[in-house]
Design a protein around this motif. Structure first.
Motif, PDB file in Angstrom:
ATOM      1  N   PRO A  69      -1.256   2.927  -0.892  1.00 60.35           N
ATOM      2  CA  PRO A  69      -0.167   1.975  -1.144  1.00 60.35           C
ATOM      3  C   PRO A  69      -0.203   0.792  -0.193  1.00 60.35           C
ATOM      4  O   PRO A  69      -0.569   0.909   0.982  1.00 60.35           O
ATOM      5  N   SER A  70       0.199  -0.351  -0.711  1.00 64.19           N
ATOM      6  CA  SER A  70       0.287  -1.555   0.118  1.00 64.19           C
ATOM      7  C   SER A  70       1.620  -1.571   0.849  1.00 64.19           C
ATOM      8  O   SER A  70       2.481  -0.719   0.647  1.00 64.19           O
ATOM      9  N   ALA A  71       1.794  -2.580   1.688  1.00 65.07           N
ATOM     10  CA  ALA A  71       3.036  -2.716   2.458  1.00 65.07           C
ATOM     11  C   ALA A  71       4.241  -2.979   1.563  1.00 65.07           C
ATOM     12  O   ALA A  71       5.378  -2.815   1.988  1.00 65.07           O
ATOM     13  N   LYS A  72       4.001  -3.355   0.323  1.00 66.07           N
ATOM     14  CA  LYS A  72       5.114  -3.584  -0.601  1.00 66.07           C
ATOM     15  C   LYS A  72       5.816  -2.281  -0.958  1.00 66.07           C
ATOM     16  O   LYS A  72       7.009  -2.275  -1.253  1.00 66.07           O
ATOM     17  N   ASN A  73       5.073  -1.181  -0.932  1.00 66.70           N
ATOM     18  CA  ASN A  73       5.627   0.113  -1.313  1.00 66.70           C
ATOM     19  C   ASN A  73       6.318   0.781  -0.138  1.00 66.70           C
ATOM     20  O   ASN A  73       5.867   0.675   0.999  1.00 66.70           O
ATOM     21  N   GLN A  74       7.392   1.503  -0.447  1.00 65.76           N
ATOM     22  CA  GLN A  74       8.054   2.294   0.577  1.00 65.76           C
ATOM     23  C   GLN A  74       7.047   3.276   1.169  1.00 65.76           C
ATOM     24  O   GLN A  74       6.165   3.774   0.488  1.00 65.76           O
ATOM     25  N   ALA A  75       7.173   3.582   2.462  1.00 68.76           N
ATOM     26  CA  ALA A  75       6.124   4.288   3.199  1.00 68.76           C
ATOM     27  C   ALA A  75       6.152   5.797   3.009  1.00 68.76           C
ATOM     28  O   ALA A  75       5.284   6.495   3.545  1.00 68.76           O
ATOM     29  N   ASP A  76       7.095   6.354   2.260  1.00 68.79           N
ATOM     30  CA  ASP A  76       7.142   7.801   2.042  1.00 68.79           C
ATOM     31  C   ASP A  76       6.026   8.243   1.108  1.00 68.79           C
ATOM     32  O   ASP A  76       5.593   7.497   0.233  1.00 68.79           O
ATOM     33  N   GLY A  77       5.602   9.509   1.267  1.00 69.80           N
ATOM     34  CA  GLY A  77       4.558  10.076   0.419  1.00 69.80           C
ATOM     35  C   GLY A  77       3.212   9.995   1.093  1.00 69.80           C
ATOM     36  O   GLY A  77       2.487   9.008   0.935  1.00 69.80           O
ATOM     37  N   LEU A  78       2.816  11.043   1.853  1.00 67.97           N
ATOM     38  CA  LEU A  78       1.590  10.971   2.660  1.00 67.97           C
ATOM     39  C   LEU A  78       0.341  10.848   1.803  1.00 67.97           C
ATOM     40  O   LEU A  78      -0.597  10.133   2.150  1.00 67.97           O
ATOM     41  N   LEU A 120      16.314   0.784   5.474  1.00 67.07           N
ATOM     42  CA  LEU A 120      16.147  -0.657   5.337  1.00 67.07           C
ATOM     43  C   LEU A 120      14.672  -0.983   5.473  1.00 67.07           C
ATOM     44  O   LEU A 120      14.012  -0.554   6.434  1.00 67.07           O
ATOM     45  N   GLY A 121      14.132  -1.722   4.514  1.00 64.50           N
ATOM     46  CA  GLY A 121      12.723  -2.088   4.546  1.00 64.50           C
ATOM     47  C   GLY A 121      12.532  -3.585   4.371  1.00 64.50           C
ATOM     48  O   GLY A 121      13.225  -4.221   3.575  1.00 64.50           O
ATOM     49  N   ILE A 122      11.571  -4.152   5.131  1.00 63.63           N
ATOM     50  CA  ILE A 122      11.203  -5.566   5.016  1.00 63.63           C
ATOM     51  C   ILE A 122       9.688  -5.639   5.015  1.00 63.63           C
ATOM     52  O   ILE A 122       9.027  -4.982   5.835  1.00 63.63           O
ATOM     53  N   TYR A 123       9.111  -6.399   4.091  1.00 60.28           N
ATOM     54  CA  TYR A 123       7.655  -6.467   4.026  1.00 60.28           C
ATOM     55  C   TYR A 123       7.174  -7.899   3.790  1.00 60.28           C
ATOM     56  O   TYR A 123       7.900  -8.759   3.273  1.00 60.28           O
ATOM     57  N   GLY A 124       5.942  -8.142   4.184  1.00 60.27           N
ATOM     58  CA  GLY A 124       5.238  -9.376   3.887  1.00 60.27           C
ATOM     59  C   GLY A 124       3.822  -9.046   3.464  1.00 60.27           C
ATOM     60  O   GLY A 124       3.172  -8.157   4.027  1.00 60.27           O
ATOM     61  N   LEU A 125       3.321  -9.761   2.455  1.00 58.10           N
ATOM     62  CA  LEU A 125       2.013  -9.450   1.880  1.00 58.10           C
ATOM     63  C   LEU A 125       1.300 -10.752   1.529  1.00 58.10           C
ATOM     64  O   LEU A 125       1.925 -11.682   1.001  1.00 58.10           O
ATOM     65  N   THR A 126       0.025 -10.852   1.855  1.00 59.50           N
ATOM     66  CA  THR A 126      -0.764 -12.026   1.486  1.00 59.50           C
ATOM     67  C   THR A 126      -1.965 -11.592   0.674  1.00 59.50           C
ATOM     68  O   THR A 126      -2.589 -10.559   0.946  1.00 59.50           O
ATOM     69  N   LYS A 127      -2.293 -12.390  -0.345  1.00 59.12           N
ATOM     70  CA  LYS A 127      -3.472 -12.165  -1.168  1.00 59.12           C
ATOM     71  C   LYS A 127      -4.274 -13.459  -1.217  1.00 59.12           C
ATOM     72  O   LYS A 127      -3.724 -14.527  -1.490  1.00 59.12           O
ATOM     73  N   PHE A 128      -5.558 -13.357  -0.928  1.00 54.34           N
ATOM     74  CA  PHE A 128      -6.400 -14.544  -1.002  1.00 54.34           C
ATOM     75  C   PHE A 128      -7.826 -14.133  -1.332  1.00 54.34           C
ATOM     76  O   PHE A 128      -8.196 -12.961  -1.230  1.00 54.34           O
ATOM     77  N   LYS A 129      -8.625 -15.130  -1.741  1.00 59.35           N
ATOM     78  CA  LYS A 129      -9.983 -14.868  -2.195  1.00 59.35           C
ATOM     79  C   LYS A 129     -10.953 -15.775  -1.468  1.00 59.35           C
ATOM     80  O   LYS A 129     -10.718 -16.978  -1.332  1.00 59.35           O
ATOM     81  N   THR A 130     -12.037 -15.175  -0.965  1.00 56.79           N
ATOM     82  CA  THR A 130     -13.112 -15.929  -0.339  1.00 56.79           C
ATOM     83  C   THR A 130     -14.403 -15.549  -1.056  1.00 56.79           C
ATOM     84  O   THR A 130     -14.942 -14.464  -0.836  1.00 56.79           O
TER      85      THR A 130
END
Length: 768
Positions: free
Chosen positions: A200-209, A454-464
């Motif tokens: 899972p990415s940082a967008k998803n809640q962190a539960d679930g190992l 309470l959850g706060i996230y930031g995510l970046t997507k880019f292509k090289t």
């Protein structure tokens, strides 16, 4: 094994050569919205040279080194777009605009012949076709046909990559019910796709190992008035339902309803031998009777091209009763006797959801707000007898209320896409326990529990170049408190943590993709661990532990996928490192009751591999081989085995007998499994299915036989410090099922239509 893997990877990985690159985006001429999954074909005169499909944002890319004369782009409901190679001004920035078809088409019902798997940078998406042998099946039975998800139809257990610590979501949101009861009440025919998110990415809640399983339901937003009727009947079960909608282009009204009943019987033999020489054997037949009624309605408002608002309400009434006789024999120091427990479960769940989405001028630029309320009530009464003499009545009940509020904002640009969001989740649980012994005084206790996240996230997507990057960071603050009137015990917990994630995807060619990812996950002590009122039975009891600490896991994975015309191949490998493992600890007391508790016990290293190969042998024969193997090294005290392993193999062959008839033969082999306290013997199963389409695909009839040979016994050996327990479980494995589905479109709206996606909010859900 190593040589085979290396051969597979390098044999199917084409050599990169010099070629012409064609890329661009496909859009609707009227709305200028992108068109996902349009077909792009590269032709030399009338011969198809190469082809692909546009992605979710309408973008496409073809790299070809063969001679070609023109390109054709097509999508249902649009005129075919055709352009000569000599007329293309910019090969890498093609703007393909499709015109809506002016001809009124006869109705065409399209149903995928097989399940397809789509590999994304941080998840695997299984789009359910008709080959999952869904005739009368539940979601749990459908999962049993997906090799990446490990299930046990007897116990209802669910795991990913050898671990049962899975976060289960429905349309991106949790349920207050446990996974077994939830999956047993969902018809497989209502599922559109399943997202398996092992990294899972940082967008998803962190539960679930071990990851997240997200079930996405079908949602009908087709124009006009549409009705889909379905019914199924099988071994001790039946189900009827309908799915309809009325869409005027501005407003869409949805209504779904279903009712099903199911009976099941199983038998269990348990033999206990203690270290001091004592013995106890028991034979336990179980009778299960259940019925589930579900109603869901929704309104979708398409105010204009930029604003969409949805409301949805659903209600589920789930009731099942259990009649369990346990015959005790060979008991040291006493005569044989009969123990009886009669119990039932009643679950009433109401879910309310509102979702608003604001689109901006640039494609992919949006703001989304979602609020979800899950109100669940459960009543679990039981009466126990010994040799027909009344012992006690017990009733446990709880009210479980969940709120989830989330806001997501996405900003795309030419080189980078930024996503950010916040979520607030709240749970309030009140459990009641009423115990009335024979000739004694009734005891009433209450357990109160509150939880906030309470959850706060930031995510970046880019292509090289050919490399796609996705990096993110999530912050979560968790707090909970509880009080128990039974012993006056209270808890007050709080945890603050950061969860990074990084994913990379490299496009070797248009058919070859290599992905890698890292994510940090957590399993926090919650009400399941510290609630003392959990329903057990005469040979199984729970003990709560309010002193647990969080368990953390760092997961790394690498996967490769090849998508060819006839061959589809994927290979996934992973490593997971867990600390402060929340472990089930087991002991069998002098009365033969297995008592389970939780504690933080040591560390664990897990390695695994998953492979999936689909090959189209010819026009009427498709074959699929899926296999996985998981190994863990447990550095934990007070357990029986430190080397843990599990695996399974599924071989599926689908035959197209004629235009309207398809058959499926599936073989499943589950090799020996070893856990920290138990060993489970190998099992095998053959399943058969057939499907026929009538009335221009409007009517579908399916037939399914599960476990043709009726020999899928579960044999397990439990080894503890003071006792060895051998178990044989013969659950109702062999089942027969018929399913009938009727699709009918009453009329088609002739007004202006818009290319709307089926809107399912997918932030990651609330607390599970």
């Amino acid at each position: 094994m190593t040589r085979i893997l290396v051969f597979n990877i390098f044999f199917w990985m084409p050599i990169i050569s010099f070629a012409q690159l064609y890329s661009g985006v496909v859009k609707d001429a009227t709305t200028q919205e992108s068109i996902p999954y349009a077909t792009i074909g590269l032709y030399k005169e009338t011969v198809l040279v190469d082809g692909t499909s546009s992605n979710e944002r309408g973008q496409f890319q073809i790299k070809n080194n063969k001679e070609a004369t023109h390109i054709e782009v097509s999508f249902m409901g649009y005129e075919i777009y055709k352009i000569l190679i000599s007329e293309i001004l910019d090969y890498q920035n093609m703007n393909v605009v499709l015109q809506p078809s002016k001809n009124e088409l006869n109705e065409v019902v399209v149903q995928a012949e097989r399940t397809t798997t789509q590999l994304k940078i941080d998840r695997k998406i299984v789009n359910l076709g008709t080959d999952l042998q869904q005739s009368g099946a539940t979601a749990l039975e459908a999962f049993d046909q997906i090799s990446e998800i490990q299930t046990d139809l007897g116990t209802g257990s669910l795991s990913l990559r050898g671990s049962g610590n899975v976060r289960l979501l429905i349309n991106g949101k949790p349920s207050a019910m446990n996974s077994m009861e939830l999956l047993d009440q969902i018809p497989a025919s209502s599922i559109q796709r399943v997202e398996i998110i092992t990294s899972p990415s940082a967008k998803n809640q962190a539960d679930g190992l071990s990851g997240i399983i997200n079930i996405i339901f079908k949602k009908n937003i087709n124009q006009g008035l549409n009705l889909n009727l379905n019914s199924s009947v099988g071994t001790k079960r039946y189900q009827v339902g309908f799915d309809g909608n009325y869409n005027t282009s501005i407003v869409n009204f949805r209504l779904q309803a279903s009712h099903g009943e199911r009976r099941m019987d199983s038998k269990q033999w348990i033999y206990q031998k203690y270290a001091n020489g004592n013995t106890r054997d028991f034979y336990a037949p179980h009778d299960f009777n259940g019925k589930v009624t579900r109603v869901t309605s929704g309104l979708d408002f398409f105010f204009d091209e930029k604003n969409e608002l949805s409301f949805e309400v659903s209600y589920t009434h789930d009731f099942h009763s259990f009649f369990n006789d346990t015959y005790y024999t060979n008991v040291t120091g006493r005569n044989d006797y009969l123990y009886t427990r009669n119990s039932s479960h009643t679950h009433k769940t109401a879910i309310y959801n509102v979702n608003y989405r604001r689109k901006f001028s640039e494609d992919g630029h949006f703001l989304e707000l979602d609020y979800n309320v899950n109100d669940n009530k459960n009543i679990l009464p039981a009466s126990d007898f010994e040799d027909d003499s009344f012992l006690f009545d017990e009733e446990q009940s709880n009210k479980n209320n969940l709120h989830a509020l989330a806001i997501d904002y996405t900003v795309p640009s030419e080189k980078i896409t930024i996503e950010a969001g916040t979520s607030w989740n709240h749970r309030k649980l009140t459990s009641f326990n009423n115990f009335v012994p024979s000739g004694g005084i009734a005891v009433n206790d209450i357990f109160n529990y509150k939880e906030n996240l309470l959850g706060i996230y930031g995510l970046t997507k880019f292509k090289t170049g050919k490399l796609n990057w996705q990096t993110g960071l999530r912050y979560e603050y968790f707090s909970s408190n509880s009080d128990n009137t039974m012993n006056g015990q209270t808890t007050d917990l709080s945890f603050s943590n950061l969860f990074p994630s990084i994913h990379l995807s490299y496009e070797l060619t248009d058919k070859n993709t290599l992905n890698t990812g890292y994510s940090k996950r957590v399993s926090r002590p919650n009400f399941n661990h510290i609630n003392p009122f959990r329903m057990g039975n005469q040979y199984f009891q729970w003990n709560a532990n309010p002193s647990l600490k969080p368990e953390f896991a760092d997961s790394f994975e690498v996967n490769y996928q090849y998508d060819g015309e006839k061959l589809n191949l994927s290979i996934d490998t992973f490593y997971r490192y867990r600390t402060d493992v929340i472990q089930w600890l087991q002991v069998i007391n002098d009365e033969g009751v297995r008592i389970v508790s939780f504690d933080n016990v040591g560390k664990r290293n897990t390695y695994g591999i998953e492979t999936n190969t689909h090959y189209k042998i010819n026009s009427f024969w498709n074959t699929q081989l899926s296999a996985n193997y998981y190994y863990s090294k447990a550095k934990q005290p007070n357990i029986t085995w430190t080397d843990l392993y599990s695996s399974n193999i599924i071989l599926k062959n689908t035959f197209k007998i004629c235009k309207s008839i398809t058959t499926d033969i599936t073989y499943t082999h589950v090799p020996k499994r070893q856990d920290v306290f138990s060993q489970t013997q190998p099992r095998n199963r053959f399943d058969l299915a057939a499907r026929a389409n009538f009335l221009d695909n409007r009517l579908t009839a399916s037939f399914r036989i599960v476990d043709v040979l009726d020999n899928n016994l579960r044999k397990r050996k439990l080894v503890l410090t003071n006792v060895v327990q051998n178990e044989t479980w013969r659950f109702q494995s062999q089942t027969f099922g018929w399913m009938f589905t009727l699709n009918y479109k009453l009329f088609q709206n002739q007004g202006k239509t818009r290319n709307r996606k089926q809107r399912n909010y997918n932030h990651g859900g609330a607390i599970e």
